[in-house]
Design an enzyme around this catalytic site. Structure first.
Site, mmCIF file in Angstrom:
data_model
loop_
_atom_site.group_PDB
_atom_site.id
_atom_site.type_symbol
_atom_site.label_atom_id
_atom_site.label_comp_id
_atom_site.label_asym_id
_atom_site.label_seq_id
_atom_site.Cartn_x
_atom_site.Cartn_y
_atom_site.Cartn_z
ATOM 1 N N ASP A 67 36.277 34.437 21.272
ATOM 2 C CA ASP A 67 35.084 34.247 21.666
ATOM 3 C C ASP A 67 34.335 35.475 22.516
ATOM 4 O O ASP A 67 34.701 36.193 21.904
ATOM 5 C CB ASP A 67 35.550 32.877 22.750
ATOM 6 C CG ASP A 67 36.948 32.918 23.500
ATOM 7 O OD1 ASP A 67 37.222 34.423 23.605
ATOM 8 O OD2 ASP A 67 37.282 32.331 24.368
ATOM 9 N N ASN A 136 43.756 24.109 31.358
ATOM 10 C CA ASN A 136 43.036 22.809 31.275
ATOM 11 C C ASN A 136 42.965 22.442 30.189
ATOM 12 O O ASN A 136 42.153 21.414 29.267
ATOM 13 C CB ASN A 136 41.457 22.847 31.613
ATOM 14 C CG ASN A 136 40.400 23.574 30.644
ATOM 15 O OD1 ASN A 136 41.051 24.128 30.183
ATOM 16 N ND2 ASN A 136 39.452 23.396 31.349
ATOM 17 N N HIS A 138 42.676 23.855 27.347
ATOM 18 C CA HIS A 138 41.597 24.565 25.823
ATOM 19 C C HIS A 138 41.968 25.237 25.274
ATOM 20 O O HIS A 138 43.069 26.296 25.891
ATOM 21 C CB HIS A 138 40.169 25.540 27.185
ATOM 22 C CG HIS A 138 39.784 26.264 27.666
ATOM 23 N ND1 HIS A 138 39.352 26.860 29.062
ATOM 24 C CD2 HIS A 138 40.366 27.514 27.384
ATOM 25 C CE1 HIS A 138 40.229 27.331 29.095
ATOM 26 N NE2 HIS A 138 39.765 28.644 28.718
ATOM 27 N N GLU A 143 36.612 23.825 25.139
ATOM 28 C CA GLU A 143 36.844 23.004 26.069
ATOM 29 C C GLU A 143 37.550 21.990 26.123
ATOM 30 O O GLU A 143 36.951 21.204 24.994
ATOM 31 C CB GLU A 143 35.165 22.854 27.630
ATOM 32 C CG GLU A 143 35.126 24.330 28.224
ATOM 33 C CD GLU A 143 35.940 24.677 28.996
ATOM 34 O OE1 GLU A 143 37.376 24.509 29.558
ATOM 35 O OE2 GLU A 143 36.006 25.756 29.378
#
Ligand code: GLP
Length: 248
Positions: A67, A136, A138, A143
């Site tokens: 990314d 979280n 991801h 996400e």
């Protein structure tokens, strides 16, 4: 899934580097998927040492990163380009033309994402993809709520992810709002996955990933569906698991 629990971050890094180096020696023209963040940093340091001291040869290796932030040029200190060159690429003998990282300044982002997928395919697919995990759940910048079949595309970062990454920027409004990320489906196409996690902050995300139901709300849980996924974590990251896992 193969779960490997090691004592601490250093032990995780050594084991991770051993796995990567073994592949590079066995298949010198392998395709490696790299990640940014703190989790793989120790592996990179160990790979640099192996290159310098043991002559580990990256000259035929092709790399793809997961990314990149949208809006940051490659020379920006917080860009993932900069991170990868500073922390790994400039210290090993990987060919510049063999390095692939999404371009956060691309004019046509959609077209760039399609092109990036094509490059992975042209290279013959990714042999081993290194992955971190967000608190979280991801993976890369997929996400919660990301399609589990998604391909490389632009994603809006959650407030939680922006806050987690804010420590690296001067102020919160400098933290990018968007990123280009390989999709969950892109990641799942890699022949092998190596997910890393260290520290108590990752314990809940790891528990969900290993013991929770597969859900787009915790994208990392998709690794349960992968045929060759290794989770390499330290004891602190394993501390919320309810199963009777044992470290080595
Ligand atoms: C960022 C990256 C992820 C990475 C995550 C965790 O959000 N896009 O690829 O896994 O941070 O980073 P760290 O390893 O520093 O905890």
């Amino acid at each position: 899934m193969l779960l490997m629990i090691r004592k601490d971050y250093d032990a995780v890094s050594k084991e991770g580097a051993r796995i990567v180096a073994e592949l590079v020696r066995r298949k010198p023209d392998c395709v490696l998927g790299f990640a940014t963040g703190n989790s793989p940093l120790g592996i990179y340091q160990e790979l640099i040492r192996m290159h310098r001291e043991d002559g580990l040869d990256f000259s035929k290796v092709t790399t793809f990163n997961l990314d990149e932030y949208v809006g940051l040029p490659p020379e920006h200190e917080q860009s993932y380009h900069y991170f990868m060159w500073e922390n790994l690429f400039k210290h090993i003998n990987v060919g510049q033309r063999h390095v692939n990282i999404p371009h956060g300044m691309a004019d046509d982002i959609e077209g760039h994402c399609v092109w990036y997928e094509e490059q992975i395919e042209k290279a013959g697919g990714i042999d081993l993809q290194i992955l971190g995990i967000g608190e979280n759940g991801h993976i890369a910048f997929n996400e919660p709520g990301s399609s589990l079949g998604s391909r490389t595309r632009i994603k809006t970062l959650t407030e939680k992810t922006r806050q987690d990454n804010a420590r690296l920027f001067d102020s919160m409004d400098q933290v990018p709002k968007y990123a280009i990320t390989m999709g969950v489906g892109t990641i799942m196409d890699a022949r092998k996955l190596l997910m890393l996690a260290s520290g108590k902050g990752k314990a809940d995300a790891i528990k969900n990933t290993i013991e929770g139901p597969i859900s787009a709300m915790v994208p990392a849980t998709i690794v349960q569906m992968h045929q060759h996924a290794t989770l390499l974590i330290d004891e602190a990251a394993a501390s919320s698991l309810s199963g009777e896992w044992e470290g080595e």
